[in-house]
Design an enzyme around this catalytic site. Structure first.
Site: not given
Ligand code: GLN
Length: 204
Positions: A91, A182, A184
């Site tokens: 992410c 995610h 995890e």
């Molecule tokens: N929206 C976050 C970003 O732009 C990422 C979201 C996440 O890691 N769950 O950094």
């Protein structure tokens, strides 16, 4: 040899995989790594990268992590680390790894040959859990998306292991991996196991 000794011997042969522990869900990654057969190491300072066999850049807020990395002179060392050691970004971590970040543009490590658009699936309320097909053995995979980025371009050496609506969500490029979800936060450890295997292969 007693069972205690056997345990010690085994522990010392586990790959040591760091988890960037500035912000975000690093504790869940550390737990997942331990379950997948690695020794997790929380990393808060640039010098803690030394001696690691691989690294996870967790989810969280990429802008916050970036600010911290830039202040500590961490960024340069991380760039170097990505060029010769396995790194897995999830992410926000995938955003940090990408070659280019859009919406809005921001600095990144440029290790993964991909263009990533931040918050591409809507606002927090649109975060979702999907079970989608994957190239990993063992059938469909649960994927937890939280304000997820979208990989809008991926280079020819980027292997796509899973997709959501036609966009890659799990990719591998040599010893680099990225997930826009995610892994995890799910009980399924196949994704972490793949990274641990990647780290072990790089060591041998
Ligand atoms: N929206 C976050 C970003 O732009 C990422 C979201 C996440 O890691 N769950 O950094």
């Amino acid at each position: 040899m007693g069972s205690g000794e056997a345990g010690l011997v085994e522990k010392s042969t586990l790959p040591r995989i760091g988890v960037l522990a500035i912000q975000g869900d690093y504790a869940a990654h550390a737990e997942a790594l331990a379950e997948a057969g690695a020794e997790p190491v929380e990393v808060r300072k640039p010098e803690e990268l030394a001696g690691l066999d691989g690294l996870i850049l967790p989810g969280g807020e990429s802008t916050t992590m970036l600010k911290f990395l830039e202040k500590q002179g961490f960024f340069k060392l991380l760039e170097e680390f990505c060029s010769h050691k396995p790194v897995f970004g999830t992410c926000a971590g995938a955003i940090l790894l990408a070659r280019e970040v859009r919406h809005p543009a921001q600095r990144s490590l440029g290790a993964l040959d991909a263009v990533v658009e931040r918050n591409a699936y809507g606002r927090q309320i649109d975060s979702t859990i999907l079970t989608e097909p994957t190239q990993l053995e063992g059938g469909p995979l649960e994927m937890v998306f939280i304000r997820a980025p979208r990989i809008v371009e991926a280079g020819p050496h980027v292997q796509v292991l899973a997709q959501r609506d036609g966009a890659p969500v799990l990719v591998k490029q040599g010893t680099l991996m990225a997930a826009t979800f995610h892994p995890e936060l799910s009980a399924d450890r196949r994704v972490h196991k793949l990274f641990v295997e990647t780290v072990k292969c790089a060591l041998s």
